[in-house]
Design a protein around this motif. Structure first.
Motif, mmCIF file in Angstrom:
data_model
loop_
_atom_site.group_PDB
_atom_site.id
_atom_site.type_symbol
_atom_site.label_atom_id
_atom_site.label_comp_id
_atom_site.label_asym_id
_atom_site.label_seq_id
_atom_site.Cartn_x
_atom_site.Cartn_y
_atom_site.Cartn_z
ATOM 1 N N SER A 1 11.331 2.101 -8.009
ATOM 2 C CA SER A 1 10.323 1.533 -8.909
ATOM 3 C C SER A 1 9.025 1.359 -8.143
ATOM 4 C CB SER A 1 10.790 0.185 -9.461
ATOM 5 O OG SER A 1 9.719 -0.499 -10.078
ATOM 6 N N PRO A 2 7.948 2.016 -8.541
ATOM 7 C CA PRO A 2 6.666 1.881 -7.832
ATOM 8 C C PRO A 2 6.157 0.446 -7.747
ATOM 9 C CG PRO A 2 6.601 3.800 -9.256
ATOM 10 C CD PRO A 2 7.876 3.077 -9.571
ATOM 11 N N SER A 3 6.275 -0.330 -8.821
ATOM 12 C CA SER A 3 5.780 -1.709 -8.789
ATOM 13 C C SER A 3 6.665 -2.598 -7.918
ATOM 14 C CB SER A 3 5.699 -2.275 -10.210
ATOM 15 O OG SER A 3 6.957 -2.247 -10.843
ATOM 16 N N LEU A 4 7.971 -2.370 -7.928
ATOM 17 C CA LEU A 4 8.882 -3.150 -7.089
ATOM 18 C C LEU A 4 8.626 -2.886 -5.614
ATOM 19 C CD1 LEU A 4 11.299 -5.072 -6.859
ATOM 20 C CD2 LEU A 4 12.799 -3.070 -7.050
ATOM 21 N N SER A 5 8.471 -1.622 -5.256
ATOM 22 C CA SER A 5 8.189 -1.285 -3.854
ATOM 23 C C SER A 5 6.833 -1.838 -3.424
ATOM 24 C CB SER A 5 8.224 0.235 -3.662
ATOM 25 O OG SER A 5 7.263 0.886 -4.476
ATOM 26 N N TYR A 6 5.871 -1.832 -4.338
ATOM 27 C CA TYR A 6 4.552 -2.405 -4.028
ATOM 28 C C TYR A 6 4.673 -3.882 -3.669
ATOM 29 C CZ TYR A 6 -0.066 -4.420 -4.869
ATOM 30 O OH TYR A 6 -1.233 -5.128 -4.739
ATOM 31 N N GLY A 7 5.484 -4.602 -4.399
ATOM 32 C CA GLY A 7 5.636 -6.029 -4.152
ATOM 33 C C GLY A 7 6.477 -6.354 -2.938
ATOM 34 N N LEU A 8 7.449 -5.487 -2.616
ATOM 35 C CA LEU A 8 8.405 -5.815 -1.565
ATOM 36 C C LEU A 8 8.054 -5.269 -0.185
ATOM 37 C CD1 LEU A 8 10.100 -6.850 -3.939
ATOM 38 C CD2 LEU A 8 12.099 -5.807 -2.875
ATOM 39 N N THR A 9 7.352 -4.141 -0.112
ATOM 40 C CA THR A 9 7.184 -3.558 1.225
ATOM 41 C C THR A 9 5.799 -3.000 1.540
ATOM 42 O OG1 THR A 9 8.392 -2.198 2.831
ATOM 43 C CG2 THR A 9 7.867 -1.171 0.705
ATOM 44 N N PHE A 10 4.927 -2.818 0.544
ATOM 45 C CA PHE A 10 3.622 -2.209 0.816
ATOM 46 C C PHE A 10 2.752 -3.075 1.732
ATOM 47 C CE2 PHE A 10 4.689 1.140 -1.769
ATOM 48 C CZ PHE A 10 3.643 1.949 -2.170
ATOM 49 N N SER B 1 9.106 -6.904 8.225
ATOM 50 C CA SER B 1 9.648 -5.596 8.587
ATOM 51 C C SER B 1 9.651 -4.680 7.367
ATOM 52 C CB SER B 1 11.075 -5.747 9.121
ATOM 53 O OG SER B 1 11.898 -6.394 8.170
ATOM 54 N N SER B 2 9.181 -3.464 7.575
ATOM 55 C CA SER B 2 9.112 -2.498 6.478
ATOM 56 C C SER B 2 10.508 -2.066 6.052
ATOM 57 C CB SER B 2 8.298 -1.282 6.924
ATOM 58 O OG SER B 2 8.374 -0.250 5.953
ATOM 59 N N SER B 3 10.656 -1.784 4.761
ATOM 60 C CA SER B 3 11.928 -1.261 4.257
ATOM 61 C C SER B 3 12.074 0.225 4.545
ATOM 62 C CB SER B 3 12.030 -1.503 2.748
ATOM 63 O OG SER B 3 11.967 -2.874 2.446
ATOM 64 N N LEU B 4 10.974 0.870 4.919
ATOM 65 C CA LEU B 4 11.000 2.296 5.234
ATOM 66 C C LEU B 4 11.381 2.461 6.699
ATOM 67 C CD1 LEU B 4 10.512 5.202 4.410
ATOM 68 C CD2 LEU B 4 8.070 4.874 4.813
ATOM 69 N N LEU B 5 12.614 2.873 6.948
ATOM 70 C CA LEU B 5 13.154 2.936 8.309
ATOM 71 C C LEU B 5 13.351 4.356 8.808
ATOM 72 C CD1 LEU B 5 15.856 0.136 7.924
ATOM 73 C CD2 LEU B 5 13.502 -0.098 8.755
ATOM 74 N N VAL B 6 12.873 5.334 8.058
ATOM 75 C CA VAL B 6 13.042 6.742 8.433
ATOM 76 C C VAL B 6 11.699 7.455 8.302
ATOM 77 C CG1 VAL B 6 15.493 6.882 7.840
ATOM 78 C CG2 VAL B 6 13.778 7.250 6.067
ATOM 79 N N SER B 7 11.690 8.747 8.559
ATOM 80 C CA SER B 7 10.467 9.525 8.433
ATOM 81 C C SER B 7 10.057 9.644 6.975
ATOM 82 C CB SER B 7 10.668 10.920 9.028
ATOM 83 O OG SER B 7 11.595 11.662 8.254
ATOM 84 N N LEU B 8 8.816 10.089 6.738
ATOM 85 C CA LEU B 8 8.319 10.210 5.370
ATOM 86 C C LEU B 8 9.137 11.213 4.558
ATOM 87 C CD1 LEU B 8 4.429 10.142 5.850
ATOM 88 C CD2 LEU B 8 5.991 8.252 5.379
ATOM 89 N N PRO C 1 3.401 -4.055 7.798
ATOM 90 C CA PRO C 1 2.791 -3.093 8.719
ATOM 91 C C PRO C 1 3.782 -2.005 9.130
ATOM 92 C CG PRO C 1 3.382 -5.098 9.880
ATOM 93 C CD PRO C 1 3.640 -5.370 8.424
ATOM 94 N N GLY C 2 3.256 -0.959 9.718
ATOM 95 C CA GLY C 2 4.100 0.139 10.203
ATOM 96 C C GLY C 2 3.767 1.470 9.566
ATOM 97 N N PHE C 3 3.292 1.429 8.315
ATOM 98 C CA PHE C 3 2.907 2.645 7.607
ATOM 99 C C PHE C 3 1.638 2.375 6.818
ATOM 100 C CE2 PHE C 3 7.465 3.040 8.224
ATOM 101 C CZ PHE C 3 7.622 4.359 8.615
ATOM 102 N N THR C 4 0.909 3.426 6.504
ATOM 103 C CA THR C 4 -0.310 3.281 5.712
ATOM 104 C C THR C 4 0.045 3.204 4.225
ATOM 105 O OG1 THR C 4 -0.636 5.670 5.435
ATOM 106 C CG2 THR C 4 -1.564 4.641 7.415
ATOM 107 N N PHE C 5 -0.936 2.833 3.422
ATOM 108 C CA PHE C 5 -0.745 2.762 1.971
ATOM 109 C C PHE C 5 -0.339 4.127 1.426
ATOM 110 C CE2 PHE C 5 -2.065 2.981 -2.424
ATOM 111 C CZ PHE C 5 -1.687 1.746 -2.937
ATOM 112 N N ILE C 6 -0.960 5.186 1.922
ATOM 113 C CA ILE C 6 -0.645 6.545 1.455
ATOM 114 C C ILE C 6 0.789 6.918 1.815
ATOM 115 C CG2 ILE C 6 -1.225 8.992 1.699
ATOM 116 C CD1 ILE C 6 -4.121 8.178 2.053
ATOM 117 N N ASP C 7 1.225 6.549 3.028
ATOM 118 C CA ASP C 7 2.607 6.824 3.433
ATOM 119 C C ASP C 7 3.596 6.175 2.471
ATOM 120 O OD1 ASP C 7 1.710 8.233 5.627
ATOM 121 O OD2 ASP C 7 1.872 6.532 7.004
ATOM 122 N N TYR C 8 3.363 4.903 2.182
ATOM 123 C CA TYR C 8 4.238 4.200 1.244
ATOM 124 C C TYR C 8 4.187 4.835 -0.142
ATOM 125 C CZ TYR C 8 5.183 0.223 4.366
ATOM 126 O OH TYR C 8 5.621 -0.579 5.394
#
Length: 281
Positions: free
Chosen positions: A208-217, A148-155, A220-227
């Protein structure tokens, strides 16, 4: 409790790895950027397991929110103690670059090392879950591909959340820079835990860009650009705003102070003893 015992062994292994790398690299100062690799690896590897405890342990293992918050705080505190100035956070590396405290090449190497450490931590965590040492990890292994993505709201909301949380974090950090590590490290761990818990229904406030890359990128649910817009651009924007509010300018970009006058800066920096001597003269 068996699940927590396995997690404890995993945490200790990641911490020992980071400590060993830090010890070995003291002999080769030119490879100091690799400290960021070890720091990022430890942080991402441990928080991936914390994420597992939150997602699975709370309903499958009967672990309450108080346990998960405590585990997160202890992980962040231990990371700060072991890794020291190596934050594993690209925004802090870029912050030093914008303050003219670091040059271009070391900055690029450090950021690259951080993302490499995050990617390796993700691979190690996936292998660790595949061992299915406990019921919690067996369930996590089944969920790994459909995380499950950590991003639970709109961009827009996500960008704003990451930006504001990163702004708060860096403003506090900039004001604590002259404090001793005994005071600074626990306070930062408390702040990071609080922000992450507060934003858990939005973006989890990775800051943290590297932390988010490891934890949620990889979820599924959003594209790489969205993240990237939410977690990379949002955190970098928050960091730049914090530096601008703290100093009144961005040293690497322009030197003119747009927020604070010279008199205001002198009042905040001149000790009282010096002021008394000037009055007597």
């Amino acid at each position: 409790m068996s699940g927590l015992n396995a997690s404890l062994g995993y945490f200790v292994s990641a911490a020992i790895f980071a400590a060993l790398v830090r010890t070995l690299l003291k002999k080769w100062p030119r490879l100091s950027f690799m400290l960021e690799f070890a720091s990022s690896f430890m942080l991402v590897a441990c928080l991936l397991e914390v994420q597992t405890i939150v997602e699975v342990g709370e309903w499958a293992g009967g672990l309450g929110p108080d346990v998960t918050l405590t585990v997160r705080f202890v992980v962040l505190l231990t990371h700060g103690i072991i890794c020291g100035s190596a934050s594993g956070n690209p925004t802090l590396v870029v912050l030093k670059f914008l303050q003219r405290e670091a040059t271009t090449l070391p900055t690029l190497l450090a950021v690259a090392a951080q993302f490499l450490g995050a990617h390796l931590a993700l691979l190690v965590a996936l292998y660790y879950w595949s061992l299915e040492l406990t019921d919690m990890h067996m369930i996590k292994n089944l969920m790994a591909r459909e995380c499950s993505s950590s991003l639970l709201v709109s961009l827009v909301q996500g960008f704003f959340t990451e930006c504001v949380c990163t702004l708060i974090f860096h403003l506090v950090l900039l004001n604590l820079r002259r404090r001793s590590a005994l005071i600074r490290v626990p306070l930062i761990a408390v702040l990071l835990t609080f922000l992450s818990h507060t934003a858990r229904g939005y973006t989890s406030a990775y800051m943290s860009p590297s932390l988010s890359y490891g934890l949620t990128f990889h979820c599924p649910g959003f594209t790489f650009i969205d993240y990237a817009v939410v977690y990379w651009l949002g955190s970098l924007t928050g960091m730049i705003l914090a530096l601008f509010l703290y100093m009144g300018h961005i040293p690497r970009i322009f030197s003119k102070n747009l927020l604070y006058s010279q008199k205001t800066r002198q009042k905040t920096r001149v000790p009282k003893g010096d002021k008394a001597e000037k009055k007597k003269q």
